[in-house]
Design a protein around this motif. Structure first.
Motif, PDB file in Angstrom:
ATOM      1  N   ALA A  47       0.829  -1.205   0.000  1.00 25.69           N
ATOM      2  CA  ALA A  47       0.000   0.000   0.000  1.00 25.69           C
ATOM      3  C   ALA A  47       0.863   1.255   0.000  1.00 25.69           C
ATOM      4  CB  ALA A  47      -0.922  -0.006   1.224  1.00 25.69           C
ATOM      5  N   GLN A  48       1.958   1.235   0.730  1.00 26.92           N
ATOM      6  CA  GLN A  48       2.863   2.374   0.744  1.00 26.92           C
ATOM      7  C   GLN A  48       3.471   2.613  -0.638  1.00 26.92           C
ATOM      8  OE1 GLN A  48       3.254   4.575   2.917  1.00 26.92           O
ATOM      9  NE2 GLN A  48       5.133   5.652   2.285  1.00 26.92           N
ATOM     10  N   SER A  49       3.811   1.530  -1.337  1.00 24.19           N
ATOM     11  CA  SER A  49       4.346   1.667  -2.690  1.00 24.19           C
ATOM     12  C   SER A  49       3.313   2.273  -3.636  1.00 24.19           C
ATOM     13  CB  SER A  49       4.802   0.295  -3.224  1.00 24.19           C
ATOM     14  OG  SER A  49       5.814  -0.257  -2.395  1.00 24.19           O
ATOM     15  N   VAL A  50       2.061   1.825  -3.515  1.00 19.82           N
ATOM     16  CA  VAL A  50       0.998   2.388  -4.343  1.00 19.82           C
ATOM     17  C   VAL A  50       0.807   3.867  -4.030  1.00 19.82           C
ATOM     18  CG1 VAL A  50      -1.478   2.303  -4.837  1.00 19.82           C
ATOM     19  CG2 VAL A  50      -0.170   0.186  -4.637  1.00 19.82           C
ATOM     20  N   ASN A  51       0.835   4.221  -2.756  1.00 21.23           N
ATOM     21  CA  ASN A  51       0.662   5.619  -2.373  1.00 21.23           C
ATOM     22  C   ASN A  51       1.783   6.496  -2.926  1.00 21.23           C
ATOM     23  OD1 ASN A  51      -1.581   4.815  -0.950  1.00 21.23           O
ATOM     24  ND2 ASN A  51      -0.537   4.761   1.031  1.00 21.23           N
ATOM     25  N   LEU A  52       3.014   5.998  -2.870  1.00 22.03           N
ATOM     26  CA  LEU A  52       4.135   6.754  -3.434  1.00 22.03           C
ATOM     27  C   LEU A  52       3.965   6.935  -4.934  1.00 22.03           C
ATOM     28  CD1 LEU A  52       7.125   5.147  -1.483  1.00 22.03           C
ATOM     29  CD2 LEU A  52       6.293   7.498  -1.264  1.00 22.03           C
ATOM     30  N   ASP A 199      -0.313  14.086  -3.009  1.00 22.99           N
ATOM     31  CA  ASP A 199       0.574  14.975  -3.741  1.00 22.99           C
ATOM     32  C   ASP A 199       1.716  15.480  -2.858  1.00 22.99           C
ATOM     33  OD1 ASP A 199       1.542  16.405  -5.839  1.00 22.99           O
ATOM     34  OD2 ASP A 199       0.234  18.132  -5.528  1.00 22.99           O
ATOM     35  N   SER A 200       1.460  15.558  -1.549  1.00 20.68           N
ATOM     36  CA  SER A 200       2.467  16.098  -0.632  1.00 20.68           C
ATOM     37  C   SER A 200       3.397  15.035  -0.066  1.00 20.68           C
ATOM     38  CB  SER A 200       1.760  16.822   0.522  1.00 20.68           C
ATOM     39  OG  SER A 200       0.939  15.912   1.250  1.00 20.68           O
ATOM     40  N   MET A 201       3.241  13.781  -0.468  1.00 24.89           N
ATOM     41  CA  MET A 201       4.097  12.719   0.057  1.00 24.89           C
ATOM     42  C   MET A 201       5.516  12.870  -0.488  1.00 24.89           C
ATOM     43  SD  MET A 201       1.736   9.289   0.022  1.00 24.89           S
ATOM     44  CE  MET A 201       3.078   8.364   0.780  1.00 24.89           C
ATOM     45  N   ALA A 202       6.492  12.774   0.404  1.00 20.08           N
ATOM     46  CA  ALA A 202       7.897  12.907   0.010  1.00 20.08           C
ATOM     47  C   ALA A 202       8.435  11.564  -0.458  1.00 20.08           C
ATOM     48  CB  ALA A 202       8.725  13.427   1.181  1.00 20.08           C
ATOM     49  N   TRP A 203       9.264  11.612  -1.514  1.00 22.83           N
ATOM     50  CA  TRP A 203       9.881  10.379  -2.005  1.00 22.83           C
ATOM     51  C   TRP A 203      10.958   9.926  -1.029  1.00 22.83           C
ATOM     52  CZ3 TRP A 203       7.795   7.530  -5.626  1.00 22.83           C
ATOM     53  CH2 TRP A 203       8.524   6.443  -6.127  1.00 22.83           C
ATOM     54  N   PRO A 204      11.035   8.629  -0.718  1.00 23.02           N
ATOM     55  CA  PRO A 204      11.946   8.175   0.357  1.00 23.02           C
ATOM     56  C   PRO A 204      13.419   8.230  -0.003  1.00 23.02           C
ATOM     57  CG  PRO A 204      10.867   6.298  -0.703  1.00 23.02           C
ATOM     58  CD  PRO A 204      10.235   7.518  -1.257  1.00 23.02           C
ATOM     59  N   THR A 205      13.785   8.385  -1.287  1.00 23.84           N
ATOM     60  CA  THR A 205      15.195   8.433  -1.674  1.00 23.84           C
ATOM     61  C   THR A 205      15.484   9.752  -2.400  1.00 23.84           C
ATOM     62  OG1 THR A 205      14.819   7.372  -3.829  1.00 23.84           O
ATOM     63  CG2 THR A 205      15.209   5.923  -1.924  1.00 23.84           C
ATOM     64  N   LYS A 206      16.777   9.999  -2.637  1.00 22.18           N
ATOM     65  CA  LYS A 206      17.184  11.216  -3.334  1.00 22.18           C
ATOM     66  C   LYS A 206      16.977  11.103  -4.840  1.00 22.18           C
ATOM     67  CE  LYS A 206      20.666  12.494   0.098  1.00 22.18           C
ATOM     68  NZ  LYS A 206      22.104  12.808   0.346  1.00 22.18           N
ATOM     69  N   SER A 207      16.910   9.891  -5.367  1.00 25.56           N
ATOM     70  CA  SER A 207      16.720   9.679  -6.800  1.00 25.56           C
ATOM     71  C   SER A 207      15.232   9.661  -7.123  1.00 25.56           C
ATOM     72  CB  SER A 207      17.371   8.363  -7.231  1.00 25.56           C
ATOM     73  OG  SER A 207      18.757   8.388  -6.944  1.00 25.56           O
ATOM     74  N   LEU A 208      14.771  10.706  -7.770  1.00 26.45           N
ATOM     75  CA  LEU A 208      13.350  10.784  -8.097  1.00 26.45           C
ATOM     76  C   LEU A 208      13.050   9.953  -9.338  1.00 26.45           C
ATOM     77  CD1 LEU A 208      12.605  14.573  -7.514  1.00 26.45           C
ATOM     78  CD2 LEU A 208      12.147  12.647  -6.000  1.00 26.45           C
ATOM     79  N   PRO A 209      12.005   9.142  -9.325  1.00 21.56           N
ATOM     80  CA  PRO A 209      11.659   8.318 -10.491  1.00 21.56           C
ATOM     81  C   PRO A 209      10.896   9.136 -11.525  1.00 21.56           C
ATOM     82  CG  PRO A 209      10.125   7.911  -8.728  1.00 21.56           C
ATOM     83  CD  PRO A 209      11.137   8.887  -8.184  1.00 21.56           C
ATOM     84  N   GLU A 210      10.729   8.559 -12.689  1.00 19.56           N
ATOM     85  CA  GLU A 210       9.970   9.172 -13.756  1.00 19.56           C
ATOM     86  C   GLU A 210       8.920   8.191 -14.257  1.00 19.56           C
ATOM     87  OE1 GLU A 210      12.568  10.443 -16.810  1.00 19.56           O
ATOM     88  OE2 GLU A 210      13.621  11.927 -15.558  1.00 19.56           O
ATOM     89  N   ILE A 211       7.827   8.741 -14.791  1.00 20.55           N
ATOM     90  CA  ILE A 211       6.754   7.911 -15.315  1.00 20.55           C
ATOM     91  C   ILE A 211       7.060   7.579 -16.767  1.00 20.55           C
ATOM     92  CG2 ILE A 211       4.305   7.820 -15.897  1.00 20.55           C
ATOM     93  CD1 ILE A 211       3.761   9.599 -13.535  1.00 20.55           C
TER      94      ILE A 211
END
Length: 297
Positions: A47-52, A199-211
């Motif tokens: 669920a956390q992965s889906v939310n991210l 929308d306000s959830m922070a990504w857990p790592t410094k490397s931001l993913p792309e769609i």
């Protein structure tokens, strides 16, 4: 007197057998509660992965899509209500409570929604309130049966309403005191509060993913997984609450049986003692009668 004693003995034996059955059902209910609670805990990581993913999709490509979805769903053109109940007995007011909460919500709606019921018992309570139940799903009795059930529910939502509609869910869950209470959850649409939360959830790592691929298709796939996770959690919580209600019912039954056994055992022992006393009185009376007659010459 002997027939009464035999009857009491038979009742005591039957009550003892019933007591064993109740204890076995208590153990099964306790074990099932743990299994469903573990299923909910195991779901949290996914669920956390889906939310991210939802948060990322909304930031990258979903703002306008989500706003459009909110506008379409807010128009009141389509609405669905799912009521989760149980097909099993010995659960107290489990089905009545969740059906009553759903009825109160439906009574205040300005439009007629599509209503789905999970479990024949809760369907019966909804129909008694003159509600038209469009679909019936069998209530699962194992963790493994939850996923196929949710697949059928998602197919119904997609075919009848779509993910732009309003979808409300009613189910039972345990509270802090281990009692079972009904809960109302709005699954859809992607309203303003929903968007702000993800929308306000922070990504857990410094490397931001792309769609990669079509942003709209990705967003809709993530919304579908969000609904799947919410329904799976609700089903598991409902099943845990069902077994908690059954456990409470078995605890009350066990207490009543123990009190009944104590009463019947006491009555049996009193009856037995009365029989023994009567036999002793007969022996003593016979001995005294022989003593008064004296020795025969």
């Amino acid at each position: 007197m002997s027939e009464t004693a035999v009857g009491l003995r038979r009742k005591i034996r039957s009550a003892g057998d019933l007591h064993s059955v109740v204890r076995a059902m208590k153990a099964m209910a306790s074990s099932n509660i743990v299994r469903y609670e573990q299923a909910v805990q195991a779901l949290e990581e996914y669920a956390q992965s889906v939310n991210l993913g939802l948060g990322l999709a909304l930031r990258e490509a979903g703002r306008q899509l989500a706003a459009n979805a909110e506008g379409r769903a807010g128009g009141g053109r389509a609405m669905g209500v799912i009521v989760l109940g149980s097909d099993q007995g010995l659960v107290g007011q489990f089905n009545e409570a969740v059906a009553e909460q759903a009825q109160k919500f439906l009574a205040d709606l300005p439009q007629t929604p599509v209503v789905w019921a999970m479990g024949e018992r809760v369907q019966g309570f909804l129909q008694e309130a003159d509600l038209d139940v469009a679909g019936l799903f069998p209530a699962p009795n194992t963790v493994e049966a939850i996923t196929p059930l949710i697949g059928r529910i998602l197919a119904e939502i997609e075919s009848r309403l779509g993910y732009d509609a309003q979808v409300h869910l009613f189910h039972n869950c345990q509270n802090a005191s281990t009692q079972c209470v009904p809960r109302h959850l709005q699954l859809l649409p992607l309203d303003r509060g929903w968007r702000q939360r993800y929308d306000s959830m922070a990504w857990p790592t410094k490397s931001l993913p792309e769609i990669a691929g079509d942003p709209e298709r990705t967003l809709r796939a993530l919304v579908r997984e969000y609904v799947f996770v919410s329904l799976f959690r609700a089903c598991a919580e409902s099943l845990a609450g069902e077994n908690a209600s059954r456990l409470a019912a078995m605890q009350r039954a066990e207490k009543n049986i123990e009190e009944l056994l104590a009463d019947m055992s006491g009555a049996f022992h009193r009856l037995r003692q009365a029989g023994i006393d009567a036999e002793l009185f007969d022996v003593i009376a016979g001995f005294e009668a022989l003593s008064r007659e004296g020795p025969r010459s």
